[in-house]
Write an enzyme that holds these catalytic residues in place. Structure first.
Site, PDB file in Angstrom:
ATOM      1  N   HIS A  88      -6.406   8.474   5.085  1.00 42.80           N
ATOM      2  CA  HIS A  88      -6.408   8.482   3.619  1.00 42.80           C
ATOM      3  C   HIS A  88      -5.872   9.799   3.063  1.00 42.80           C
ATOM      4  CE1 HIS A  88      -8.243   8.526  -0.479  1.00 42.80           C
ATOM      5  NE2 HIS A  88      -8.073   7.214  -0.418  1.00 42.80           N
ATOM      6  N   ASP A  97     -10.242  15.670   1.122  1.00 43.23           N
ATOM      7  CA  ASP A  97     -10.140  14.278   1.545  1.00 43.23           C
ATOM      8  C   ASP A  97     -10.531  14.161   3.009  1.00 43.23           C
ATOM      9  OD1 ASP A  97      -8.875  11.432   1.765  1.00 43.23           O
ATOM     10  OD2 ASP A  97      -8.558  12.024  -0.324  1.00 43.23           O
ATOM     11  N   SER A 148      -7.383   6.440  -6.375  1.00 45.05           N
ATOM     12  CA  SER A 148      -7.118   7.580  -5.488  1.00 45.05           C
ATOM     13  C   SER A 148      -5.637   7.916  -5.484  1.00 45.05           C
ATOM     14  CB  SER A 148      -7.557   7.253  -4.056  1.00 45.05           C
ATOM     15  OG  SER A 148      -8.947   7.190  -3.933  1.00 45.05           O
TER      16      SER A 148
END
Length: 616
Positions: free
Chosen positions: A237, A203, A432
Site C-alpha cells: 500500500h 504507511d 487513500s
C-alpha cells in the site's frame, strides 16, 4: 454545482501584513481569589497553584462526570474486564517553572504509571503521553491519578474498507491520467515537478522501485514504527501511495507517473503486515518527522488511512499530533475515509479542521472532468460539524507502483496493470489514493513558493478548485460532500503572489483582492492535547482573549500564574494572535525517547486485514 470558497486571501494576506480580527468565544475560571463564577454553568471551585483544577472536557466526550476514560475504551473494559487493552495515557500540562524538556518528563511519567498499572509500551513526548496496555482495573486506577488528563483507546488505524460499488466498472477501466485530470502536467511544463521538496509517507513501507530510485534515489530515509518487517513494504500500500505522489515512470517509459515526479519521499512505516497500525504508531511517526524535517526538507505529511472518529477532534490524540505538526510548518494531508455516502463518516485524523482532508472522485479513466462523479465510498461530514472533506481528487482505479509478492499483490492478482512496454503496475481505489494526489500537488506548490505556510498552502489548494461532473447527471448527497471541488494543481501553483505584491485571485470571472477572500483556519480552537503540549511553549506570552468580558469576567486582570489553564480558557484564548514563528520551540524536545520495540502482535488487534477491502 455550487462551490464554497474556502480561504485563500487571509492566509496569504496574513503573510503580507494584513490584519485579521479573531472571533469571540466563551468563559474561564480563575485559580486565585477573588473567586469569579460564570453563569449559568455550575460553580467550579478554583485550586491554588501549583495544583491544577479539574479539566473540563468538551461536551459529550465523557460518560461520567470526572471520568477521563474514552467511552470507546470503557465499552471494551465492560465487555472483558480482564483483557489487556491498548491505551494511550495523556498527561495534564506541566506546572511552571519548567525544567529541562517538560514534554519528555510528562511522557516518562505516563510510562511509569503504565508500568505500575499495566504494561508500559512507548513514550509519546509529542503529546505528553505514553502508550501501553492495561486491563479494566488498571485503567480505573489510572483514571484516579490527578496528573492524568485522558485515557484513550489506542485504536486501530489503516486504509478503510467500504461497501461494494453500486455500479461495476468495466474490467479495463483504469486511471493512469490522474496527473492530467488535476492539471499537474501543465505545472511540469513550467519546470516545476516537486524538485527538492520531501513528502513523508506514513504507511506500510516503501519499496525501492525504479520509479523512485532511478536515475537517482529519492527515498531519503526509512524508519519503522510497526511490527518487524522482512521486506521494505510487505503490504504494498505505501509504495503505491509513494508512486502516486512522486513516481517518475522510469519502469513504464513515462506512461504511468505520479503528480510530483521529482519530489523526494521518506518512508515512515506505521502500518504492520496485516494492514493495520495503532494511533500510537502514527503519533510516533509524526514525532520522528518533526525531529527530522529540517535534515530532509520534509514539507508534507501524507496520511492515507484513518480510524473511526469516536471522539470530537478536540479530545482526539491523533488530531493533537497533526495540529502540532501543522504549527511547525508541515502540511498534513489526510484521507476522509471510505465510509460514504452516509453523512458524518469522516475518519480521524481527517476530522481535524486544520488538516487538508481529501475525498475521492471517479474520473472514469477520461481526461475531461465533465463526466467525473463523486465516488460512492467518499466519506464526508463530521460529528463536530466541520465541513469535511476540504476538496476531492481522483481516487478510483488509480495506477501506480506494484510491489510483486506483497500482500495486496497476492490477494488481488486481477489488479495488475501492464504498461505498453510490458512493465507491470497496480491499480487501487480509495480516498487513500486521492490523498496522495493532493500531497503531490502540495509538493509542486511548495517548490514554486517554498516560503508558504501550511495555512497558505491549504488556502491555495482548496480555493482554486475546478468544477467537475456537469455532464454526469449525479446529484451530491449534500453540497458539502465534495468540499470545495476538484483539485486544480495548475491554478493553485499559479495564483500565489510573488515578492511583496498584493495581487489578486481570478475566480468565477471576478478578480478578488487577497484581503477580501475568506480566511482559512481562522477562529479555530485547537485540540485539547495540542493546548496541553504547547503550554510550556506559550507560557509567558501575551494573554489575548477573544472576549475580554466573557461570562461577566474581566479577563485582562489574569496572568499565566493566576488562571486555571483548561478547556474553558482554551475556548476564550485568541489562538490566531500567537506569532508561531517566534515562540520558544526549543523548550520542546522530539524524538528524544528511544523506540523500544513492542510485540504488538502479542495482543489481539482490531484487525483491518488487506483482504477486507471491497474497493475495486
Amino acid at each position: 454545482m455550487r462551490r464554497r470558497l474556502l480561504g485563500i486571501g487571509c492566509a496569504l494576506a496574513l503573510a503580507l501584513g494584513a490584519d485579521v480580527s479573531p472571533a469571540r468565544a466563551q468563559l474561564l475560571v480563575p485559580a486565585l481569589p477573588p473567586v469569579l463564577v460564570p453563569a449559568p454553568p455550575p460553580v467550579l471551585v478554583p485550586a491554588p497553584p501549583p495544583v491544577l483544577a479539574p479539566v473540563l472536557p468538551p461536551a459529550g466526550t465523557q460518560s461520567l462526570i470526572g471520568d477521563k476514560v474514552d467511552p470507546a475504551l470503557r465499552t471494551r473494559m465492560q465487555a472483558d474486564p480482564l483483557a489487556l487493552l491498548p491505551v494511550i495515557v495523556e498527561m495534564q500540562q506541566p506546572v511552571a517553572p519548567f525544567i529541562g524538556a517538560p514534554n519528555v518528563s510528562r511522557a516518562l511519567e505516563a510510562l511509569d504509571l503504565l508500568r505500575f498499572n499495566g504494561v508500559p509500551g512507548v513514550a509519546l513526548s509529542l503529546i505528553d503521553a505514553a502508550a501501553g496496555f492495561a486491563n479494566a482495573a488498571g485503567i480505573e486506577a489510572l483514571n484516579l491519578a490527578p496528573n492524568v488528563a485522558r485515557i484513550h483507546h489506542d485504536a486501530t488505524v489503516g486504509p478503510q474498507p467500504s461497501a461494494p460499488p453500486p455500479v461495476l466498472a468495466s474490467a479495463d477501466q483504469v486511471s493512469g491520467i490522474y496527473p492530467q485530470v488535476v492539471k499537474a502536467d501543465k505545472v511540469w511544463q513550467q519546470g516545476i515537478a516537486g524538485n527538492g521538496v520531501t513528502v513523508a509517507i506514513l504507511d506500510s513501507g516503501i519499496a525501492a522501485d525504479a520509479d523512485l530510485v532511478q536515475p537517482q534515489n529519492r527515498i531519503l530515509a526509512s524508519v519503522n514504527f510497526a511490527d518487524e518487517r522482512f521486506t521494505s513494504d510487505p503490504g504494498g500500500h505505501g509504495t503505491h501511495i509513494a508512486g502516486i505522489v512522486a513516481g517518475n515512470g522510469s519502469n513504464s517509459g513515462g506512461e504511468f507517473t505520479g503528480v510530483a515526479p521529482q519530489a523526494n519521499v521518506v518512508d515512515v512505516r506505521v502500518l504492520g503486515s496485516t494492514g493495520s497500525g495503532r494511533i500510537s504508531s502514527v503519533v510516533r511517526g509524526i514525532e520522528w518527522v518533526l525531529a527530522h524535517r529540517t535534515a530532509y526538507n520534509i514539507r508534507v505529511i501524507n496520511l492515507s488511512f484513518g480510524a473511526p472518529a469516536t471522539l470530537p477532534y478536540r479530545a482526539d490524540p491523533m488530531s493533537a499530533a497533526v495540529e502540532i505538526a501543522w504549527r511547525r510548518g508541515l502540511v498534513v494531508v489526510a484521507a476522509s475515509g471510505n465510509g460514504g455516502p452516509q453523512r458524518n463518516t469522516v475518519v480521524t485524523p481527517g476530522i481535524d479542521p486544520y488538516a487538508i482532508t481529501v475525498g475521492a472522485t471517479d474520473d472514469l479513466g477520461t481526461l475531461s472532468p465533465g463526466d467525473d462523479t463523486l465516488a460512492w465510498f467518499s466519506a464526508w461530514g463530521s460529528a463536530d460539524s466541520n465541513a469535511k472533506p476540504d476538496l476531492v481528487a481522483p481516487g478510483r482505479r488509480l495506477v501506480s507502483i506494484r510491489v510483486p509478492g506483497s500482500a495486496l499483490d497476492m490477494l488481488f492478482p486481477d489488479r495488475v496493470v501492464v504498461a505498453r512496454n510490458g512493465a507491470t503496475y497496480f491499480r487501487l481505489t480509495g480516498t487513500s489514493m486521492a490523498t496522495a494526489v493532493v500531497s503531490g500537488a502540495a509538493a509542486l506548490l511548495l517548490q514554486r513558493r517554498p516560503t508558504l505556510t501550511p495555512d497558505q498552502v491549504k488556502a491555495l489548494l482548496v480555493g482554486t478548485t475546478q468544477p467537475y461532473g456537469w455532464a454526469s447527471g449525479q446529484t451530491l448527497p449534500d453540497p458539502i460532500a465534495d468540499g470545495n471541488g476538484l483539485l486544480d494543481a495548475y491554478s493553485a501553483t499559479n495564483t500565489a503572489p510573488s515578492g511583496g505584491q498584493q495581487g489578486g485571485l481570478l475566480l468565477g470571472g471576478t478578480l478578488r483582492s487577497l484581503a477580501t477572500v475568506a480566511c482559512v483556519n481562522q477562529g479555530l480552537r485547537p485540540a485539547d492535547g495540542f493546548a496541553r503540549s504547547l503550554y510550556p511553549v506559550l507560557f509567558g506570552s501575551p494573554l489575548n482573549w477573544k472576549d475580554p468580558l466573557a461570562g461577566g469576567i474581566f479577563w485582562p486582570q489574569f496572568t499565566w500564574d493566576t488562571l486555571v489553564w483548561n478547556s474553558v480558557a482554551w475556548d476564550n484564548f485568541a489562538w490566531d494572535s500567537v506569532l508561531w514563528d517566534s515562540v520558544a520551540w526549543d523548550s520542546i524536545v522530539w524524538d528524544s525517547v528511544a523506540w523500544d520495540s513492542i510485540a504488538w502482535d502479542s495482543v489481539a488487534w482490531d484487525s483491518i486485514a488487506w483482504d477486507a477491502f471491497t474497493l475495486d
